[in-house]
Design a protein around this motif. Sequence first.
Motif, PDB file in Angstrom:
ATOM      1  N   LEU A   3       0.826  -1.200   0.000  1.00 36.54           N
ATOM      2  CA  LEU A   3       0.000   0.000   0.000  1.00 36.54           C
ATOM      3  C   LEU A   3       0.865   1.256   0.000  1.00 36.54           C
ATOM      4  CD1 LEU A   3      -2.860   1.224   0.223  1.00 36.54           C
ATOM      5  CD2 LEU A   3      -2.560   1.198   2.687  1.00 36.54           C
ATOM      6  N   LEU A   4       1.935   1.263   0.764  1.00 33.12           N
ATOM      7  CA  LEU A   4       2.773   2.457   0.881  1.00 33.12           C
ATOM      8  C   LEU A   4       3.676   2.696  -0.316  1.00 33.12           C
ATOM      9  CD1 LEU A   4       3.799   2.272   4.640  1.00 33.12           C
ATOM     10  CD2 LEU A   4       2.062   3.719   3.587  1.00 33.12           C
ATOM     11  N   THR A   5       4.123   1.655  -0.981  1.00 30.76           N
ATOM     12  CA  THR A   5       5.009   1.850  -2.125  1.00 30.76           C
ATOM     13  C   THR A   5       4.253   2.067  -3.430  1.00 30.76           C
ATOM     14  OG1 THR A   5       5.218  -0.539  -2.461  1.00 30.76           O
ATOM     15  CG2 THR A   5       6.932   0.543  -1.136  1.00 30.76           C
ATOM     16  N   ASP A   6       3.027   1.560  -3.522  1.00 31.76           N
ATOM     17  CA  ASP A   6       2.252   1.658  -4.756  1.00 31.76           C
ATOM     18  C   ASP A   6       1.278   2.824  -4.781  1.00 31.76           C
ATOM     19  OD1 ASP A   6       3.539  -0.605  -5.609  1.00 31.76           O
ATOM     20  OD2 ASP A   6       1.899  -1.957  -5.131  1.00 31.76           O
ATOM     21  N   ASN A   7       1.125   3.520  -3.645  1.00 28.76           N
ATOM     22  CA  ASN A   7       0.122   4.583  -3.541  1.00 28.76           C
ATOM     23  C   ASN A   7       0.660   5.779  -2.782  1.00 28.76           C
ATOM     24  OD1 ASN A   7      -2.387   3.126  -4.563  1.00 28.76           O
ATOM     25  ND2 ASN A   7      -1.625   1.725  -3.007  1.00 28.76           N
ATOM     26  N   ILE A   8       0.000   6.914  -2.999  1.00 30.51           N
ATOM     27  CA  ILE A   8       0.272   8.094  -2.200  1.00 30.51           C
ATOM     28  C   ILE A   8      -0.857   8.168  -1.178  1.00 30.51           C
ATOM     29  CG2 ILE A   8       0.589  10.591  -2.187  1.00 30.51           C
ATOM     30  CD1 ILE A   8       1.272  10.323  -5.192  1.00 30.51           C
ATOM     31  N   ILE A   9      -0.481   8.158   0.084  1.00 27.67           N
ATOM     32  CA  ILE A   9      -1.443   8.151   1.183  1.00 27.67           C
ATOM     33  C   ILE A   9      -1.663   9.590   1.642  1.00 27.67           C
ATOM     34  CG2 ILE A   9      -1.898   7.212   3.491  1.00 27.67           C
ATOM     35  CD1 ILE A   9      -1.581   5.100   1.225  1.00 27.67           C
ATOM     36  N   PRO A  10      -2.911   9.991   1.888  1.00 30.82           N
ATOM     37  CA  PRO A  10      -3.163  11.342   2.375  1.00 30.82           C
ATOM     38  C   PRO A  10      -2.408  11.615   3.671  1.00 30.82           C
ATOM     39  CG  PRO A  10      -5.217  10.238   1.807  1.00 30.82           C
ATOM     40  CD  PRO A  10      -4.129   9.217   1.727  1.00 30.82           C
ATOM     41  N   GLU A  12       0.509  14.682   5.764  1.00 27.90           N
ATOM     42  CA  GLU A  12       1.401  15.831   5.672  1.00 27.90           C
ATOM     43  C   GLU A  12       2.763  15.524   5.065  1.00 27.90           C
ATOM     44  OE1 GLU A  12       3.325  16.015  10.046  1.00 27.90           O
ATOM     45  OE2 GLU A  12       1.193  16.508   9.939  1.00 27.90           O
ATOM     46  N   HIS A  13       3.060  14.254   4.802  1.00 27.36           N
ATOM     47  CA  HIS A  13       4.373  13.899   4.274  1.00 27.36           C
ATOM     48  C   HIS A  13       4.401  13.790   2.752  1.00 27.36           C
ATOM     49  CE1 HIS A  13       5.847  13.378   8.279  1.00 27.36           C
ATOM     50  NE2 HIS A  13       4.842  12.566   8.545  1.00 27.36           N
ATOM     51  N   GLY A  14       3.330  13.386   2.137  1.00 28.96           N
ATOM     52  CA  GLY A  14       3.286  13.257   0.689  1.00 28.96           C
ATOM     53  C   GLY A  14       4.222  12.180   0.181  1.00 28.96           C
ATOM     54  N   LYS A  15       4.454  12.188  -1.120  1.00 32.46           N
ATOM     55  CA  LYS A  15       5.346  11.224  -1.777  1.00 32.46           C
ATOM     56  C   LYS A  15       6.302  11.998  -2.666  1.00 32.46           C
ATOM     57  CE  LYS A  15       6.136   6.870  -3.269  1.00 32.46           C
ATOM     58  NZ  LYS A  15       6.670   5.867  -2.402  1.00 32.46           N
ATOM     59  N   VAL A  16       7.594  11.720  -2.536  1.00 31.28           N
ATOM     60  CA  VAL A  16       8.632  12.428  -3.281  1.00 31.28           C
ATOM     61  C   VAL A  16       8.957  11.659  -4.562  1.00 31.28           C
ATOM     62  CG1 VAL A  16      11.001  13.294  -3.214  1.00 31.28           C
ATOM     63  CG2 VAL A  16       9.594  13.341  -1.138  1.00 31.28           C
ATOM     64  N   PHE A  17       9.075  12.413  -5.657  1.00 30.98           N
ATOM     65  CA  PHE A  17       9.435  11.863  -6.964  1.00 30.98           C
ATOM     66  C   PHE A  17      10.635  12.616  -7.502  1.00 30.98           C
ATOM     67  CE2 PHE A  17       4.995  10.930  -6.501  1.00 30.98           C
ATOM     68  CZ  PHE A  17       4.791   9.718  -7.148  1.00 30.98           C
ATOM     69  N   GLY A  18      11.553  11.898  -8.138  1.00 27.42           N
ATOM     70  CA  GLY A  18      12.629  12.523  -8.888  1.00 27.42           C
ATOM     71  C   GLY A  18      12.155  12.702 -10.321  1.00 27.42           C
ATOM     72  N   THR A  55       7.179  16.869  -4.618  1.00 27.81           N
ATOM     73  CA  THR A  55       6.435  16.099  -3.634  1.00 27.81           C
ATOM     74  C   THR A  55       4.951  16.306  -3.891  1.00 27.81           C
ATOM     75  OG1 THR A  55       8.201  16.490  -2.046  1.00 27.81           O
ATOM     76  CG2 THR A  55       6.119  15.663  -1.167  1.00 27.81           C
ATOM     77  N   VAL A  56       4.203  15.207  -3.921  1.00 27.74           N
ATOM     78  CA  VAL A  56       2.766  15.247  -4.187  1.00 27.74           C
ATOM     79  C   VAL A  56       2.014  14.962  -2.885  1.00 27.74           C
ATOM     80  CG1 VAL A  56       0.888  14.203  -5.512  1.00 27.74           C
ATOM     81  CG2 VAL A  56       3.152  14.469  -6.554  1.00 27.74           C
ATOM     82  N   PHE A  57       1.086  15.847  -2.557  1.00 27.84           N
ATOM     83  CA  PHE A  57       0.235  15.698  -1.382  1.00 27.84           C
ATOM     84  C   PHE A  57      -1.198  15.465  -1.847  1.00 27.84           C
ATOM     85  CE2 PHE A  57       3.801  18.400  -0.335  1.00 27.84           C
ATOM     86  CZ  PHE A  57       4.247  17.877   0.870  1.00 27.84           C
ATOM     87  N   THR A  58      -1.904  14.573  -1.154  1.00 31.84           N
ATOM     88  CA  THR A  58      -3.250  14.210  -1.580  1.00 31.84           C
ATOM     89  C   THR A  58      -4.237  14.241  -0.418  1.00 31.84           C
ATOM     90  OG1 THR A  58      -2.966  11.859  -1.139  1.00 31.84           O
ATOM     91  CG2 THR A  58      -2.285  12.637  -3.312  1.00 31.84           C
ATOM     92  N   ASN A  59      -5.523  14.227  -0.774  1.00 28.53           N
ATOM     93  CA  ASN A  59      -6.560  14.097   0.241  1.00 28.53           C
ATOM     94  C   ASN A  59      -7.293  12.768   0.108  1.00 28.53           C
ATOM     95  OD1 ASN A  59      -8.176  14.531  -1.981  1.00 28.53           O
ATOM     96  ND2 ASN A  59      -8.978  16.495  -1.280  1.00 28.53           N
ATOM     97  N   LYS A  60      -6.807  11.915  -0.801  1.00 28.43           N
ATOM     98  CA  LYS A  60      -7.295  10.543  -0.930  1.00 28.43           C
ATOM     99  C   LYS A  60      -6.173   9.693  -1.509  1.00 28.43           C
ATOM    100  CE  LYS A  60      -9.570  10.892  -5.444  1.00 28.43           C
ATOM    101  NZ  LYS A  60     -10.846  10.764  -6.143  1.00 28.43           N
ATOM    102  N   VAL A  61      -6.327   8.402  -1.490  1.00 28.14           N
ATOM    103  CA  VAL A  61      -5.288   7.493  -1.995  1.00 28.14           C
ATOM    104  C   VAL A  61      -5.207   7.617  -3.518  1.00 28.14           C
ATOM    105  CG1 VAL A  61      -4.561   5.084  -2.185  1.00 28.14           C
ATOM    106  CG2 VAL A  61      -5.621   5.899  -0.071  1.00 28.14           C
ATOM    107  N   ILE A  62      -3.998   7.882  -4.008  1.00 27.95           N
ATOM    108  CA  ILE A  62      -3.736   8.005  -5.440  1.00 27.95           C
ATOM    109  C   ILE A  62      -2.634   7.007  -5.793  1.00 27.95           C
ATOM    110  CG2 ILE A  62      -2.914   9.554  -7.283  1.00 27.95           C
ATOM    111  CD1 ILE A  62      -5.388  10.732  -6.218  1.00 27.95           C
ATOM    112  N   ARG A  63      -2.801   6.298  -6.903  1.00 28.37           N
ATOM    113  CA  ARG A  63      -1.783   5.336  -7.322  1.00 28.37           C
ATOM    114  C   ARG A  63      -0.545   6.056  -7.855  1.00 28.37           C
ATOM    115  NH1 ARG A  63      -3.651   1.050 -11.341  1.00 28.37           N
ATOM    116  NH2 ARG A  63      -3.579   2.901 -12.641  1.00 28.37           N
ATOM    117  N   VAL A  64       0.630   5.579  -7.486  1.00 29.71           N
ATOM    118  CA  VAL A  64       1.897   6.122  -7.979  1.00 29.71           C
ATOM    119  C   VAL A  64       1.941   6.002  -9.503  1.00 29.71           C
ATOM    120  CG1 VAL A  64       4.396   5.704  -8.021  1.00 29.71           C
ATOM    121  CG2 VAL A  64       3.175   5.758  -5.843  1.00 29.71           C
TER     122      VAL A  64
END
Length: 84
Positions: A3-10, A12-18, A55-64
């Motif tokens: 869940l954590l590697t395949d999705n962006i979880i709502p 304050e940390h978001g998901k970092v992309f290069g 860095t992408v921040f979301t308010n719902k689960v979004i797939r990477v």
Amino acid sequence: MSLLTDNIIPGEHGKVFGTNANDETELIEIKNSLLKVDGITKVSINNSIFPKEFTVFTNKVIRVEDIETMVKSIGFHAIPKELI
């Protein structure tokens, strides 16, 4: 695959992309495209390092995969950074 590697979880940390985008205009283009996706609330750009990151921040689960596809459609790459 989890869940954590395949999705962006709502949260304050978001998901970092290069990315291979280098210019400020290219990074802004990525940001504006991603903000059109339902559920993405904020995109923060870090252009003081190489390679550039956002860095992408979301308010719902979004797939990477959805982020990767959106960025690829405008001619750039988005590589998710691993969890520490």
